[in-house]
Write a protein that holds these residues in place. Structure first.
Motif, PDB file in Angstrom:
ATOM      1  N   ASP A 225      29.094 -55.976 -12.612  1.00  0.00           N
ATOM      2  CA  ASP A 225      29.864 -57.099 -12.043  1.00  0.00           C
ATOM      3  C   ASP A 225      29.328 -57.475 -10.669  1.00  0.00           C
ATOM      4  N   ILE A 226      29.025 -56.465  -9.897  1.00  0.00           N
ATOM      5  CA  ILE A 226      28.523 -56.729  -8.535  1.00  0.00           C
ATOM      6  C   ILE A 226      27.181 -57.433  -8.615  1.00  0.00           C
ATOM      7  N   ILE A 227      26.304 -56.976  -9.550  1.00  0.00           N
ATOM      8  CA  ILE A 227      25.002 -57.636  -9.696  1.00  0.00           C
ATOM      9  C   ILE A 227      25.189 -59.066 -10.147  1.00  0.00           C
ATOM     10  N   ALA A 228      26.168 -59.258 -11.026  1.00  0.00           N
ATOM     11  CA  ALA A 228      26.430 -60.618 -11.495  1.00  0.00           C
ATOM     12  C   ALA A 228      26.943 -61.503 -10.367  1.00  0.00           C
ATOM     13  N   ILE A 229      27.810 -60.950  -9.529  1.00  0.00           N
ATOM     14  CA  ILE A 229      28.343 -61.733  -8.395  1.00  0.00           C
ATOM     15  C   ILE A 229      27.216 -62.073  -7.434  1.00  0.00           C
TER      16      ILE A 229
ATOM     17  N   ASN B 159      24.075 -62.344  -8.139  1.00  0.00           N
ATOM     18  CA  ASN B 159      23.213 -63.344  -8.762  1.00  0.00           C
ATOM     19  C   ASN B 159      23.863 -64.728  -8.719  1.00  0.00           C
ATOM     20  N   LEU B 160      25.194 -64.739  -8.871  1.00  0.00           N
ATOM     21  CA  LEU B 160      25.895 -66.014  -8.848  1.00  0.00           C
ATOM     22  C   LEU B 160      26.028 -66.590  -7.436  1.00  0.00           C
ATOM     23  N   ARG B 161      26.273 -65.712  -6.489  1.00  0.00           N
ATOM     24  CA  ARG B 161      26.516 -66.176  -5.098  1.00  0.00           C
ATOM     25  C   ARG B 161      25.314 -65.907  -4.199  1.00  0.00           C
ATOM     26  N   LYS B 162      24.123 -65.886  -4.773  1.00  0.00           N
ATOM     27  CA  LYS B 162      22.940 -65.503  -3.981  1.00  0.00           C
ATOM     28  C   LYS B 162      22.673 -66.459  -2.824  1.00  0.00           C
ATOM     29  N   TRP B 163      22.957 -67.749  -3.019  1.00  0.00           N
ATOM     30  CA  TRP B 163      22.688 -68.695  -1.927  1.00  0.00           C
ATOM     31  C   TRP B 163      23.710 -68.557  -0.796  1.00  0.00           C
ATOM     32  N   PHE B 164      24.948 -68.213  -1.143  1.00  0.00           N
ATOM     33  CA  PHE B 164      25.932 -67.921  -0.093  1.00  0.00           C
ATOM     34  C   PHE B 164      25.527 -66.683   0.705  1.00  0.00           C
ATOM     35  N   LEU B 165      24.795 -65.801   0.044  1.00  0.00           N
ATOM     36  CA  LEU B 165      24.342 -64.584   0.726  1.00  0.00           C
ATOM     37  C   LEU B 165      23.044 -64.821   1.486  1.00  0.00           C
TER      38      LEU B 165
ATOM     39  N   ALA C   2      27.183 -61.888   7.729  1.00  0.00           N
ATOM     40  CA  ALA C   2      27.652 -63.251   7.473  1.00  0.00           C
ATOM     41  C   ALA C   2      27.404 -63.643   6.023  1.00  0.00           C
ATOM     42  N   GLY C   3      26.222 -63.265   5.463  1.00  0.00           N
ATOM     43  CA  GLY C   3      25.937 -63.589   4.056  1.00  0.00           C
ATOM     44  C   GLY C   3      26.912 -62.911   3.128  1.00  0.00           C
ATOM     45  N   VAL C   4      27.155 -61.617   3.326  1.00  0.00           N
ATOM     46  CA  VAL C   4      28.108 -60.884   2.500  1.00  0.00           C
ATOM     47  C   VAL C   4      29.502 -61.485   2.632  1.00  0.00           C
ATOM     48  N   GLY C   5      29.870 -61.840   3.869  1.00  0.00           N
ATOM     49  CA  GLY C   5      31.190 -62.428   4.082  1.00  0.00           C
ATOM     50  C   GLY C   5      31.342 -63.765   3.369  1.00  0.00           C
ATOM     51  N   MET C   6      30.315 -64.621   3.469  1.00  0.00           N
ATOM     52  CA  MET C   6      30.381 -65.924   2.805  1.00  0.00           C
ATOM     53  C   MET C   6      30.425 -65.753   1.285  1.00  0.00           C
ATOM     54  N   ALA C   7      29.608 -64.829   0.746  1.00  0.00           N
ATOM     55  CA  ALA C   7      29.629 -64.594  -0.703  1.00  0.00           C
ATOM     56  C   ALA C   7      30.972 -64.062  -1.159  1.00  0.00           C
ATOM     57  N   ALA C   8      31.531 -63.113  -0.392  1.00  0.00           N
ATOM     58  CA  ALA C   8      32.840 -62.565  -0.746  1.00  0.00           C
ATOM     59  C   ALA C   8      33.924 -63.631  -0.675  1.00  0.00           C
ATOM     60  N   LEU C   9      33.869 -64.466   0.343  1.00  0.00           N
ATOM     61  CA  LEU C   9      34.861 -65.527   0.486  1.00  0.00           C
ATOM     62  C   LEU C   9      34.774 -66.517  -0.679  1.00  0.00           C
ATOM     63  N   ALA C  10      33.540 -66.885  -1.066  1.00  0.00           N
ATOM     64  CA  ALA C  10      33.371 -67.794  -2.200  1.00  0.00           C
ATOM     65  C   ALA C  10      33.854 -67.150  -3.506  1.00  0.00           C
ATOM     66  N   GLU C  11      33.609 -65.860  -3.640  1.00  0.00           N
ATOM     67  CA  GLU C  11      34.019 -65.159  -4.865  1.00  0.00           C
ATOM     68  C   GLU C  11      35.530 -65.055  -4.973  1.00  0.00           C
ATOM     69  N   PHE C  12      36.167 -64.717  -3.883  1.00  0.00           N
ATOM     70  CA  PHE C  12      37.628 -64.575  -3.929  1.00  0.00           C
ATOM     71  C   PHE C  12      38.318 -65.923  -4.058  1.00  0.00           C
ATOM     72  N   ALA C  13      37.661 -66.985  -3.592  1.00  0.00           N
ATOM     73  CA  ALA C  13      38.258 -68.320  -3.717  1.00  0.00           C
ATOM     74  C   ALA C  13      38.097 -68.884  -5.136  1.00  0.00           C
ATOM     75  N   ASP C  14      37.150 -68.329  -5.925  1.00  0.00           N
ATOM     76  CA  ASP C  14      36.905 -68.807  -7.291  1.00  0.00           C
ATOM     77  C   ASP C  14      37.814 -68.043  -8.263  1.00  0.00           C
TER      78      ASP C  14
END
Length: 518
Positions: free
Chosen positions: A10-14, A16-22, A432-444
């Motif tokens: 799941d983490i690898i998938a996240i 891969n999905l949020r790579k640009w946010f990271l 900041a990348g991890v934070g942005m990816a996490a924020l995008a993931e939790f908002a989806d």
């Protein structure tokens, strides 16, 4: 409902999905930190240390004229050194802040330089010589300057250090010299005042010489002697009066003239004539003869008395008269003596009565002169000490500033710490990348696989429909990527243009980056 847990897949998938946010925030922040580290100018720091050296000769032998503590002298000299005129002189001499002269005013540049110059005291805990208690004392201080040019930084610190040393020497000599000048002027003033007071005292003593405290006892003795003399003279006068009365009574019983033979004969004849007249008439021959004889004798008596001119001739009478005259002369002399003694007594009584007031004024004058003499002697002693202190300062034997560590040429920049800036940027970028990816993931809230849907609903998934990518989707994705790339290029180009026109020429930036890298 089962707990929603994320596995490695799941983490690898996240990711891969949020790579640009990271990737994008991390890339931007790391790039910015690298640019900042490379673009920040190198700041060099040069520093010198000045020791506050105690005087070479012990203070018990020669006292210093310095009245302020070392901390006060340091701050006082610092105020003189850090004046706008001194700083402006340094700026012009070493051509400092050349890049700011077109952008900032002179006062602003001077304020910047005053912040770049730092004074740091070196304090240690030592016993206080006066109280014996432990006390924080300043034994040295350091002067530092931060600048972009290493050589100029060293030159500025050397110049400021020379300012401190010269100001300290000038202050010490000036204070010692002013102390000597002041004390000499004070001595002249006190001496002049003392001479004036002594002149006034001399005139006062001349005017009140008979009523001064020094002659008080003599006046008392003279007054007592005069009063005793008056008493004795009055007793003598009384004795003379009694003797005069006695002589006068004696003189009254005596005749002034002794009866001569003719007077005795005249009395006898007058007695015979009286006896004859009682028996015979005036024509009787014996009566006539007696009258003739009487007249003849009277003529002789008058002739003899005329020859004596009324002077007494009785020896006893003359002797007593002489004694009486001598006694009366003594009485007159005694009265004159008594009057003279009384006048003298009155004069000395006035002097004795005036002595307390005269003594008060006299003692006040003497006290003022004594105080002035004490102050004069004290000032002379202080002048000697101040002169020794002046010699101590001019010969560099007193407490002074001594340079123990001159300014050195910095070999590497003092700041910035480029490695630390890059590491901090790397950590902040990843965070900041991890934070942005996490924020995008939790908002989806969408489900992207059957397992997450089953975990969320608790129901099994009957079938999965794979994602069908059409030509329209591919065109939309390509267009989206193109717009992103164009936007990124536009942002980068706009940033570079703004930096070129408002911050620094890109050619200069390129040269600086090449210098840093080389």
């Amino acid at each position: 409902m089962e707990e929603n847990t994320l596995g490695i897949g799941d983490i690898i998938a996240i990711i891969n999905l949020r790579k640009w946010f990271l990737i994008l925030p991390a890339l931007l922040i790391i790039t910015a930190s690298v640019c900042i580290a490379l673009l920040l100018p190198s700041i060099y720091k040069s520093e010198s240390t000045i020791l506050i050296k105690e005087q070479d000769i012990p203070g018990d032998y020669v006292k210093t004229s310095m009245t302020s503590y070392a901390e006060q002298r340091i701050q006082s000299i610092n105020q003189k050194v850090m004046t706008s005129s001194r700083l402006l002189e340094l700026i012009n001499r070493f051509d400092l802040y050349a890049d700011l002269k077109q952008k900032k005013t002179t006062d602003e540049i001077i304020a910047i330089m005053s912040k770049d110059i730092k004074l740091q005291p070196v304090n240690v805990e030592l016993p206080d010589p006066k109280t014996g208690r432990e006390k924080i004392m300043t034994i040295a201080f350091s002067i530092s300057y931060e600048g972009k040019n290493a050589a100029k930084t060293q030159q500025v610190v050397s110049a400021i250090t020379s300012f401190y040393l010269s100001e300290d020497l000038q202050d010490r000599e000036q204070q010692a010299s002013e102390t000597v000048t002041f004390l000499n002027a004070e001595i002249e003033r006190v001496k002049k005042s003392m001479d004036e007071k002594e002149s006034v005292l001399s005139n006062f003593k001349q005017a009140n010489i008979q009523s001064l405290p020094e002659v008080f006892q003599l006046n008392i003795q003279t007054l007592n002697a005069a009063e005793n003399a008056i008493e004795r003279e009055q007793e003598r006068l009384q004795g003379l009066k009694e003797r005069a009365d006695y002589l006068q009574s004696q003189l009254a019983t005596l005749k002034s003239n002794v009866e001569i033979e003719e007077e005795i004969r005249l009395k006898q004849l007058e007695m015979q004539l009286a006896n004859l007249k009682s028996q015979f008439s005036d024509q009787y021959p014996d009566v006539v003869n007696a009258k003739k004889e009487i007249e003849k004798i009277r003529s002789v008596v008058r002739k003899k008395k005329a020859e004596n001119k009324g002077q007494p001739d009785n020896p006893a009478y003359i002797a007593i008269s002489s004694q009486l005259a001598a006694t009366r002369s003594d009485m007159a002399s005694s009265r004159e003596q008594i009057a003279q003694l009384k006048r003298q007594s009155d004069q000395y009584r006035v002097k004795v009565a005036a002595t307390p007031k005269t003594e008060e004024t006299y003692n006040q004058m003497v006290s003022e002169i004594g105080n002035l003499k004490y102050k004069y002697n004290e000032l002379q002693q202080k002048v000697m000490e101040a002169t020794l202190s002046l010699s101590l300062q001019t010969e560099q034997k007193g407490e002074r500033f001594t340079l123990i560590e001159p300014a050195r040429l910095p070999e590497k920049p003092y700041k910035p710490n480029r490695l630390a800036i890059i590491l901090i940027g790397f950590v902040l970028g990843i965070g900041a990348g991890v934070g942005m990816a996490a924020l995008a993931e939790f908002a989806d809230t969408s489900f992207r696989n059957a397992e997450s849907l089953e975990r969320a609903t608790g129901f099994p998934v009957l079938a999965e429909i794979p994602r069908i990518i059409t030509f329209k989707d591919r065109v939309h994705r390509t267009l989206k990527w193109s717009i992103g790339v164009v936007a990124l290029v536009a942002i980068i180009a706009g940033g570079l243009a703004a930096f070129h026109f408002y911050v620094m020429d890109l050619n200069v930036l390129t040269v600086k980056i090449m210098n840093r890298l080389s």
